[in-house]
Write a protein that holds these residues in place. Structure first.
Motif, PDB file in Angstrom:
ATOM      1  N   GLY A 159      -8.883  14.046  -4.877  1.00  0.00           N
ATOM      2  CA  GLY A 159      -7.940  14.778  -5.711  1.00  0.00           C
ATOM      3  C   GLY A 159      -8.547  15.844  -6.594  1.00  0.00           C
ATOM      4  O   GLY A 159      -7.848  16.423  -7.432  1.00  0.00           O
ATOM      5  N   ALA A 160      -9.841  16.134  -6.442  1.00  0.00           N
ATOM      6  CA  ALA A 160     -10.469  17.170  -7.266  1.00  0.00           C
ATOM      7  C   ALA A 160      -9.755  18.493  -7.054  1.00  0.00           C
ATOM      8  O   ALA A 160      -9.483  18.900  -5.917  1.00  0.00           O
ATOM      9  CB  ALA A 160     -11.947  17.306  -6.920  1.00  0.00           C
ATOM     10  N   ASP A 161      -9.473  19.180  -8.148  1.00  0.00           N
ATOM     11  CA  ASP A 161      -8.818  20.483  -8.073  1.00  0.00           C
ATOM     12  C   ASP A 161      -9.802  21.593  -7.756  1.00  0.00           C
ATOM     13  O   ASP A 161      -9.412  22.669  -7.300  1.00  0.00           O
ATOM     14  CB  ASP A 161      -8.142  20.800  -9.412  1.00  0.00           C
ATOM     15  CG  ASP A 161      -7.061  19.807  -9.749  1.00  0.00           C
ATOM     16  OD1 ASP A 161      -6.029  19.794  -9.060  1.00  0.00           O
ATOM     17  OD2 ASP A 161      -7.245  19.027 -10.714  1.00  0.00           O
ATOM     18  N   MET A 162     -11.083  21.341  -8.004  1.00  0.00           N
ATOM     19  CA  MET A 162     -12.109  22.354  -7.813  1.00  0.00           C
ATOM     20  C   MET A 162     -13.446  21.673  -7.566  1.00  0.00           C
ATOM     21  O   MET A 162     -13.709  20.606  -8.114  1.00  0.00           O
ATOM     22  CB  MET A 162     -12.208  23.252  -9.058  1.00  0.00           C
ATOM     23  CG  MET A 162     -12.981  24.530  -8.875  1.00  0.00           C
ATOM     24  SD  MET A 162     -13.061  25.518 -10.406  1.00  0.00           S
ATOM     25  CE  MET A 162     -11.323  25.680 -10.818  1.00  0.00           C
ATOM     26  N   ILE A 163     -14.257  22.297  -6.733  1.00  0.00           N
ATOM     27  CA  ILE A 163     -15.595  21.801  -6.424  1.00  0.00           C
ATOM     28  C   ILE A 163     -16.610  22.711  -7.113  1.00  0.00           C
ATOM     29  O   ILE A 163     -16.534  23.938  -7.009  1.00  0.00           O
ATOM     30  CB  ILE A 163     -15.831  21.796  -4.900  1.00  0.00           C
ATOM     31  CG1 ILE A 163     -14.828  20.886  -4.195  1.00  0.00           C
ATOM     32  CG2 ILE A 163     -17.263  21.361  -4.589  1.00  0.00           C
ATOM     33  CD1 ILE A 163     -14.849  19.449  -4.632  1.00  0.00           C
ATOM     34  N   ALA A 164     -17.573  22.097  -7.810  1.00  0.00           N
ATOM     35  CA  ALA A 164     -18.592  22.874  -8.531  1.00  0.00           C
ATOM     36  C   ALA A 164     -19.980  22.452  -8.054  1.00  0.00           C
ATOM     37  O   ALA A 164     -20.588  21.546  -8.621  1.00  0.00           O
ATOM     38  CB  ALA A 164     -18.450  22.678 -10.037  1.00  0.00           C
ATOM     39  N   PHE A 185      -8.793  21.545   3.216  1.00  0.00           N
ATOM     40  CA  PHE A 185      -8.755  21.854   1.787  1.00  0.00           C
ATOM     41  C   PHE A 185      -9.019  23.343   1.541  1.00  0.00           C
ATOM     42  O   PHE A 185      -9.858  23.724   0.731  1.00  0.00           O
ATOM     43  CB  PHE A 185      -9.782  20.992   1.048  1.00  0.00           C
ATOM     44  CG  PHE A 185      -9.497  19.519   1.136  1.00  0.00           C
ATOM     45  CD1 PHE A 185      -8.432  18.958   0.455  1.00  0.00           C
ATOM     46  CD2 PHE A 185     -10.293  18.697   1.921  1.00  0.00           C
ATOM     47  CE1 PHE A 185      -8.162  17.599   0.542  1.00  0.00           C
ATOM     48  CE2 PHE A 185     -10.029  17.341   2.018  1.00  0.00           C
ATOM     49  CZ  PHE A 185      -8.955  16.790   1.331  1.00  0.00           C
ATOM     50  N   VAL A 186      -8.252  24.167   2.245  1.00  0.00           N
ATOM     51  CA  VAL A 186      -8.461  25.608   2.144  1.00  0.00           C
ATOM     52  C   VAL A 186      -8.088  26.140   0.761  1.00  0.00           C
ATOM     53  O   VAL A 186      -8.545  27.223   0.363  1.00  0.00           O
ATOM     54  CB  VAL A 186      -7.650  26.355   3.226  1.00  0.00           C
ATOM     55  CG1 VAL A 186      -8.151  25.999   4.611  1.00  0.00           C
ATOM     56  CG2 VAL A 186      -6.154  26.062   3.103  1.00  0.00           C
ATOM     57  N   ASP A 187      -7.266  25.415   0.028  1.00  0.00           N
ATOM     58  CA  ASP A 187      -6.819  25.881  -1.287  1.00  0.00           C
ATOM     59  C   ASP A 187      -7.667  25.335  -2.432  1.00  0.00           C
ATOM     60  O   ASP A 187      -7.373  25.618  -3.600  1.00  0.00           O
ATOM     61  CB  ASP A 187      -5.354  25.494  -1.524  1.00  0.00           C
ATOM     62  CG  ASP A 187      -4.414  26.244  -0.596  1.00  0.00           C
ATOM     63  OD1 ASP A 187      -4.709  27.420  -0.296  1.00  0.00           O
ATOM     64  OD2 ASP A 187      -3.396  25.666  -0.172  1.00  0.00           O
ATOM     65  N   VAL A 188      -8.700  24.557  -2.145  1.00  0.00           N
ATOM     66  CA  VAL A 188      -9.585  24.038  -3.191  1.00  0.00           C
ATOM     67  C   VAL A 188     -10.677  25.074  -3.450  1.00  0.00           C
ATOM     68  O   VAL A 188     -11.492  25.369  -2.566  1.00  0.00           O
ATOM     69  CB  VAL A 188     -10.205  22.686  -2.782  1.00  0.00           C
ATOM     70  CG1 VAL A 188     -11.252  22.242  -3.803  1.00  0.00           C
ATOM     71  CG2 VAL A 188      -9.116  21.629  -2.656  1.00  0.00           C
ATOM     72  N   PRO A 189     -10.719  25.652  -4.659  1.00  0.00           N
ATOM     73  CA  PRO A 189     -11.719  26.686  -4.943  1.00  0.00           C
ATOM     74  C   PRO A 189     -13.101  26.111  -5.221  1.00  0.00           C
ATOM     75  O   PRO A 189     -13.252  24.917  -5.523  1.00  0.00           O
ATOM     76  CB  PRO A 189     -11.157  27.386  -6.188  1.00  0.00           C
ATOM     77  CG  PRO A 189     -10.294  26.364  -6.840  1.00  0.00           C
ATOM     78  CD  PRO A 189      -9.763  25.465  -5.760  1.00  0.00           C
TER      79      PRO A 189
END
Length: 325
Positions: A159-164, A185-189
């Protein structure tokens, strides 16, 4: 010189209202990202000795902290995990039931509107404390990319909204972008730690994450603090590979790099106000040498002035309280 034959800059500083009217840079709660550390224990809220006011939280106590963050108006957190089990390849980093994955899932269930950013690295999970696979005492780049990609996909599934990604392997943005896209997960920045220096300011974080290297250092993959042009090359590569955000870490000693990247590239710019920068101010204020509130706001504002759009900081809760006043 005749009286009046000079510019009177002080006219614009005469009162609070006048200074506010011409102020160029503003710090907002929405600019702040708060790091949180989850641990594999029960009923734990344990202060990190080298980072006063920052705690380890067990999952059963974690939502207490997140609730406070949300109530203060902070809209984003960055999730770190400290696993019980470590091995040579950091397998708990990409395990679907790992500490970070469970923490993210739990947080998103109760706080669906909060932006949860997952730190994507292996150093907290490896028994050697390095950010990748070791062979002959050296971190292997391409083998590490495979594991980092698995980690990113696992975090996105949770469920992460973003990967860092914070590992500084060559090609990590490209590999992770490809892995996320192929997994749907094409929409996960991706918030890339694009310019991460091999800094002496990370010491307290290594206490917090239990990630001190067991041999050597990280200078073969993190950047030399003396290099400016290399920072530009690193950022440019990450943009070409598909990064959505650029980060500079640490922040305070590298404001010139933040400014230069912001001037050159159109992506949102993130400054990581790291643990050593936090600990210095805490120690000085506890000794009565500095006014903590004034110094914190001045420091964070300097990062915004240098070009940062967002700031990852352990002072996020304190700063939000100050701004709320």
């Amino acid at each position: 010189m005749e009286k009046g034959n000079f510019r009177r800059h002080r006219r614009l500083r005469r009162s609070d209202s006048m200074r506010s009217l011409v102020r160029e840079t503003y710090l907002h709660k929405e600019d702040l990202i708060y790091p949180i550390f989850a641990v594999e224990e029960d009923n734990v809220k344990r202060e990190i000795a080298s980072m006063p006011g920052v705690y380890h939280y067990s999952l059963d106590r974690l939502n207490e902290e997140v609730r406070e963050v949300v109530d203060l108006g902070i809209q984003s957190i960055m999730m770190f995990g400290v696993p019980d089990h470590k091995d040579a390849v950091g397998s708990e980093a990409y395990c679907d039931t790992g500490i970070v994955q469970r923490a993210i899932k739990q947080i998103k269930e109760e706080f669906p509107d909060l932006t949860v950013i997952a730190d994507t690295c292996l150093c907290q999970y490896t028994d050697h404390g390095h950010c990748g696979v070791i062979e002959d005492g050296y971190v292997q780049n391409d083998q590490s990319l495979d594991l980092l990609t698995q980690t990113a996909v696992s975090q996105a599934k949770a469920g992460a909204d973003m990967i860092a990604p914070s590992n500084m392997m060559d090609g990590f943005v490209s590999a992770i972008r490809k892995g996320l896209d192929e997994a749907g997960f094409v929409d996960v920045p991706i918030m890339s730690y694009a310019v991460k220096f091999s800094s002496a300011f990370y010491g307290p974080f290594r206490d917090a994450a239990h990630s001190t290297p067991q041999f050597g250092d990280r200078k073969t993959y993190q950047m030399d603090p003396a290099n400016r042009l290399e920072a530009i090359r690193e950022a440019e590569s990450d943009i070409e590979e598909g990064a959505d955000f650029l980060m500079v870490k640490p922040a305070l000693a590298y404001l010139d790099i933040i400014r230069e990247l912001k001037d050159r590239f159109p992506l949102p710019m993130v400054a990581y106000n790291v643990s050593g920068e936090y600990a210095m101010i805490k120690a000085a204020s506890q000794n009565g040498w500095l006014n903590e509130e004034e110094v914190v706001l001045e420091k964070l504002t300097s990062m915004k002035r240098a070009g940062a759009d967002l700031i990852i900081t352990y002072f996020a809760k304190d700063a939000a309280r100050m701004l709320n006043q």
